[in-house]
Design a protein around this motif. Structure first.
Motif, PDB file in Angstrom:
ATOM      1  N   ASN A 152       0.815  -1.221   0.000  1.00 18.07           N
ATOM      2  CA  ASN A 152       0.000   0.000   0.000  1.00 18.07           C
ATOM      3  C   ASN A 152       0.846   1.268   0.000  1.00 18.07           C
ATOM      4  O   ASN A 152       0.346   2.353  -0.300  1.00 18.07           O
ATOM      5  CB  ASN A 152      -0.936   0.012   1.208  1.00 18.07           C
ATOM      6  N   MET A 156       2.241   4.858  -7.035  1.00 14.30           N
ATOM      7  CA  MET A 156       1.305   4.413  -8.075  1.00 14.30           C
ATOM      8  C   MET A 156       1.923   4.653  -9.447  1.00 14.30           C
ATOM      9  O   MET A 156       1.560   5.590 -10.163  1.00 14.30           O
ATOM     10  CB  MET A 156      -0.011   5.169  -7.935  1.00 14.30           C
ATOM     11  N   ARG A 164       1.412  -4.304  -7.003  1.00 15.61           N
ATOM     12  CA  ARG A 164       0.175  -3.745  -6.460  1.00 15.61           C
ATOM     13  C   ARG A 164      -1.022  -4.658  -6.702  1.00 15.61           C
ATOM     14  O   ARG A 164      -2.015  -4.610  -5.972  1.00 15.61           O
ATOM     15  CB  ARG A 164      -0.076  -2.349  -7.048  1.00 15.61           C
ATOM     16  N   GLY A 167      -1.936  -6.481  -3.690  1.00  7.46           N
ATOM     17  CA  GLY A 167      -2.347  -5.693  -2.532  1.00  7.46           C
ATOM     18  C   GLY A 167      -3.752  -6.053  -2.086  1.00  7.46           C
ATOM     19  O   GLY A 167      -4.234  -7.166  -2.295  1.00  7.46           O
ATOM     20  N   THR A 171      -6.160  -0.517  -3.521  1.00 10.60           N
ATOM     21  CA  THR A 171      -4.858  -0.723  -4.173  1.00 10.60           C
ATOM     22  C   THR A 171      -4.947  -1.839  -5.201  1.00 10.60           C
ATOM     23  O   THR A 171      -4.502  -1.701  -6.347  1.00 10.60           O
ATOM     24  CB  THR A 171      -3.777  -1.073  -3.126  1.00 10.60           C
TER      25      THR A 171
END
Length: 318
Positions: A152, A156, A164, A167, A171
């Motif tokens: 997290n 990005m 990710r 996640g 996320t």
């Protein structure tokens, strides 16, 4: 149950991404312990795979991956370290039997992948960031040969996308949606969409959909599931068109297929709403027609990301 399903998905996902780069073993037994290594990777090249970004950077050397659905506690992290040192011990004993040496660099590294990680855990294990590595990657002291990746906290960016996906919550939702979009531009990622779609279906069939974690994972995988369903339908439509042309009945068949496609899309919307909010009541049923007017991509993003109140407000029925 959710943890087991997530582990299976994570193993299959990492195996598919890493196998072009080297040898991948999943669920490998540790001889000295009644335990399994989730993913053991041995590269066949020392070149960084730029397409995989941070994951490719991590996979330059022999390593173990231990992905978690929920943040591991200190006992679980120590258990991962025990597995790492058991593997290292096996390799050292094998080298001794073969009368050869093995360097520190050749011993595998451990990557613990967790959706979140507390300051208490990081401080307790002496895990710290390192220059040249992304935010969210915390290295334990040098000779422990291990790191914790707090998914997290990763930026990005395209480089972190493949991690990710593992996640949780928003996320994961956003990462899977990004992979779906990439698959539209590049066919090489379509196999990942198929994996996600398959696991979404397995969750529906083999899990308690009233469980909050199961619903969350189903929603995360839904963009991929809808994308795959669209592809299956298009394949069926194309096959039907060819058949219709051959038999001279294309027009009637096409109309029937279009109706069937609309019905199928509506059923998927109803299923998503029911899974997301527990049941399909009168208020939610009333907005389905408006949702059906949107493109599949826009529709999916709204269904995954908006709350019940936000959906009802956006598609208010007079």
């Amino acid at each position: 149950m959710t943890r087991q399903l997530h582990d299976q998905l994570a193993k299959e996902y990492l195996e598919e991404l890493l196998k072009p780069l080297g040898k991948v073993e999943t669920s490998k037994d540790v001889k000295s312990e009644v335990q399994e290594i989730d993913v053991w990777f041995v590269p066949t090249t020392t070149a960084i795979n730029s397409e995989l970004g941070l994951l490719g950077k991590m996979a330059v050397k022999s390593c173990l991956f231990e992905p978690y659905r929920n943040a591991p506690n200190e006992v679980e992290i120590r258990s991962c370290l025990v597995k790492l040192y058991s593997v290292q011990g096996e390799l050292l004993r094998q080298a001794k039997r073969e009368k050869r040496s093995i360097s520190e660099e050749e011993l595998p590294f451990l990557w613990i992948l967790t959706p979140t990680c507390s300051e208490r855990i990081l401080e307790g294990f002496g895990a710290k960031t390192k220059e040249g590595w992304e935010k969210g990657v915390y290295f334990l002291p040098k000779y422990q040969k291990a790191a914790i990746v707090a998914i997290n906290q990763l930026p990005m960016t395209e480089d972190t996308l493949w991690l990710r996906v593992l996640g949780k919550g928003r996320t994961q939702n956003e990462a899977i949606s990004e992979v779906v979009e990439l698959s539209k531009e590049n066919d090489k990622w379509k196999y990942l969409v198929r994996i996600f779609a398959s696991w979404r279906k397995n969750l529906e069939l083999n899990s308690n959909v009233n469980d909050e974690e199961v619903r969350e994972l189903i929603m995360s995988l839904s963009p991929a599931y809808l994308k795959q369903c669209e592809e299956w339908k298009q394949e069926g439509i194309e096959a039907g068109r060819q058949e219709g042309r051959q038999e001279g009945r294309q027009e009637g068949r096409q109309e029937g297929r279009q109706e069937g496609q609309k019905d199928g899309q509506r059923l998927m919307v109803e299923s998503l709403l029911a899974v997301r909010f527990g049941n399909l009541d009168e208020e939610l049923s009333a907005i389905i027609s408006q949702l059906m007017e949107l493109s599949p991509t826009e529709r999916t993003q709204l269904l995954v990301n908006l709350s019940r109140e936000e959906l009802l407000a956006r598609f208010k029925v007079d």
